[in-house]
Design an enzyme around this catalytic site. Structure first.
Site, PDB file in Angstrom:
ATOM      1  N   SER A 196       0.796  -1.221   0.000  1.00 42.39           N
ATOM      2  CA  SER A 196       0.000   0.000   0.000  1.00 42.39           C
ATOM      3  C   SER A 196       0.830   1.274   0.000  1.00 42.39           C
ATOM      4  CB  SER A 196      -0.976  -0.012   1.173  1.00 42.39           C
ATOM      5  OG  SER A 196      -0.305  -0.315   2.371  1.00 42.39           O
ATOM      6  N   HIS A 224      -5.672  -3.260  -2.482  1.00 44.36           N
ATOM      7  CA  HIS A 224      -5.405  -2.285  -3.551  1.00 44.36           C
ATOM      8  C   HIS A 224      -5.380  -2.913  -4.946  1.00 44.36           C
ATOM      9  CE1 HIS A 224      -4.523   0.925  -0.686  1.00 44.36           C
ATOM     10  NE2 HIS A 224      -3.954  -0.016   0.040  1.00 44.36           N
ATOM     11  N   LYS A 256     -11.904   0.881  -1.014  1.00 42.37           N
ATOM     12  CA  LYS A 256     -10.936   1.467  -1.945  1.00 42.37           C
ATOM     13  C   LYS A 256     -11.568   1.561  -3.338  1.00 42.37           C
ATOM     14  CE  LYS A 256      -7.609   0.863   1.437  1.00 42.37           C
ATOM     15  NZ  LYS A 256      -7.062  -0.089   2.389  1.00 42.37           N
TER      16      LYS A 256
HETATM   17  C1  LIG Z   1      -6.774  -0.243   3.755  1.00 40.68           C
HETATM   18  C2  LIG Z   1      -6.188  -1.575   3.999  1.00 40.68           C
HETATM   19  C3  LIG Z   1      -6.691  -2.428   4.980  1.00 40.68           C
HETATM   20  C4  LIG Z   1      -7.735  -1.974   5.959  1.00 40.68           C
HETATM   21  O1  LIG Z   1      -8.981  -1.928   5.379  1.00 40.68           O
HETATM   22  P1  LIG Z   1     -10.085  -0.973   6.042  1.00 40.68           P
HETATM   23  O2  LIG Z   1     -11.349  -1.444   5.435  1.00 40.68           O
HETATM   24  O3  LIG Z   1      -9.707   0.409   5.653  1.00 40.68           O
HETATM   25  O4  LIG Z   1     -10.032  -1.201   7.510  1.00 40.68           O
HETATM   26  C5  LIG Z   1      -6.171  -3.698   5.081  1.00 40.68           C
HETATM   27  N1  LIG Z   1      -5.174  -4.108   4.269  1.00 40.68           N
HETATM   28  C6  LIG Z   1      -4.632  -3.296   3.335  1.00 40.68           C
HETATM   29  C7  LIG Z   1      -3.529  -3.802   2.479  1.00 40.68           C
HETATM   30  C8  LIG Z   1      -5.125  -2.006   3.178  1.00 40.68           C
HETATM   31  O5  LIG Z   1      -4.571  -1.203   2.278  1.00 40.68           O
END
Ligand SMILES: *Cc1c(COP(=O)(O)O)cnc(C)c1O
Length: 423
Positions: A196, A224, A256
């Site tokens: 990320s 992502h 996302k």
């Molecule tokens: C954003 C993210 C999460 C967390 O997800 P949320 O729904 O925002 O709690 C977990 N793993 C990765 C790789 C992320 O980028």
């Protein structure tokens, strides 16, 4: 009667103030900026309009009127709250339909909806692993995977980022791995699919081969990649032609590329049934609002019916990449920008102060790119994390590149007068 120092509240504050002062001195103190109105490419932050280059809303669905309408329709029909945890009385038909549609989209037997990616990763790792088990994890995995691994009580083997040899060594050192099933010891490998903060891809095929060789179970967090990569946007795991046999535990989020909120695990019938019994962050947590499930269903339908969104994103990524190369911008880690089709571009600036200054400079020019500092990234690698989405136009992308070039030139100048004025 009670001295000031024995007052528990002031003792706590004293301790916290010390930590806050340390964060401030290290330029690691964080503040929130307030968005007014929609979250989109053009955004109003702290009262000023600017162009947002630090969003995970990669397909521009967070402000899509059809997604909002699906939520509104559901709110009118169902109301706000799910009312209880899913196993009590909170499991709504909207949740069930979303789970079915996600499973169908991913060609996996079943999916289970969680209220966030954090909840999913903590719940899954804690449920699947115990003290006799071993978790082998990439050092740059998301914080929720790290915490979930620690919470599980399994032996935690942190390996160098993307280093298959290191993964193999960690797996070799697991006792009894050859007879994992007879001894009941589980070796699990867990990785982000798209890292990320670096934007690079895990070698999922390589990890899958290792897992087969060492009889380990592969879990992939595709937060992502889901919606963007692979055939039809089915994610990085589908993109590597891996199915449930190779990646039994697949996690992705709805916050996302789908522009909503929540997350899900997709896998076998048995995995999902087990998680329904044992994933504590799911069992003991109120089910997400049905309207959010309705919104995610609408976003998923758009993802499936409008592949052109991914084509626009690909064109934008190519534009940004080519422009950065042309201007000689050192994007990527150690100046190396992998040829991966992810929308995350790190511009590593080293010291916290440099990242903050460039971020402020860009904001003054009307571009929002948040500075990412330790402990989110390793010490000495403070950076701007630039994300390009399908909602940007070429002119905006070109404008950002020009502003970055100007900002870097100012940063390099000995007196840095323009930066001082915006700081
Ligand atoms: C954003 C993210 C999460 C967390 O997800 P949320 O729904 O925002 O709690 C977990 N793993 C990765 C790789 C992320 O980028």
């Amino acid at each position: 009667m009670f001295g000031r120092t024995s007052d528990p509240a002031s003792l706590l504050d004293e301790r916290l103030l010390g930590e806050l002062a340390r964060a401030r001195a290290a330029q690691q103190y964080r503040v929130r900026r307030t968005v007014e109105g929609v979250h989109a490419a053009r955004i109003i932050v702290d009262g000023r309009p600017c162009i947002n280059f630090c969003s995970n809303d990669y397909l521009g669905l967070a402000a899509d009127p059809r997604v909002a309408e699906a939520a509104r329709e559901s709110l009118g029909r169902i109301g706000t709250g799910s009312g209880a945890a899913a196993l009590i009385s909170g499991y709504n038909a909207e949740h069930a339909r979303l789970e079915e549609e996600l499973a169908d989209f991913l060609r996996r037997p079943r999916a289970l909806l969680f209220s966030s990616g954090w909840a999913a990763n903590l719940g899954v790792l804690r449920a699947l692993l115990g003290r006799d088990d071993v978790l082998v994890a990439d050092e740059l995995n998301h914080a929720s995977l790290i915490d979930g691994g620690r919470l599980s009580g399994a032996a935690y083997r942190r390996v160098h980022h993307g280093d298959l040899g290191d993964f193999a060594r960690a797996l070799q050192s697991v006792p009894d791995v050859e007879s994992a099933s007879t001894h009941g010891r589980l070796a699990m490998v867990v990785t982000d699919a798209v890292f990320s903060m670096d934007g690079d891809l895990a070698d999922l095929s390589g990890l899958s081969r290792l897992c087969r060789q060492y009889r380990a179970t592969l879990m992939v967090d595709d937060a992502h990649g889901f919606g963007l990569l692979g055939p039809g946007g089915r994610g990085a795991v589908a993109g590597a032609s891996l199915g449930v046999d190779e990646v039994p535990v697949y996690v992705a989020t709805l916050g996302k590329s789908l522009g909503c909120s929540g997350a899900f695990v997709a896998g076998s019938e048995t995995l999902i049934e087990y998680l329904i019994q044992r994933a504590r962050t799911w069992v003991f947590s109120t089910a997400p609002p049905p309207s959010m499930a309705a919104a995610a269903r609408a976003a998923l339908a758009i993802l499936r019916s409008e592949p052109e969104r991914r084509a626009v994103l690909a064109a934008n990524l190519a534009r940004f990449r080519a422009g950065a190369v042309q201007r000689g911008l050192r994007l990527g880690i150690n100046g190396h920008l992998p040829e991966t089709p992810t929308p995350i571009f790190p511009l590593v600036l080293g010291e916290e102060g440099n990242a903050l200054e460039l971020s402020r400079f860009l904001m003054a020019r009307g571009y929002w790119v948040a500075a990412i500092r330790p402990p989110t990234v390793p010490p000495g690698t403070a950076r701007l994390r630039i994300t390009v989405t399908a909602a940007h136009g070429f002119a905006e992308i070109d404008g950002l590149l020009e502003a970055i070039q100007d900002g870097l030139a100012t940063l390099d100048a000995p007196e840095a007068p323009a930066l001082a004025a915006t700081a």
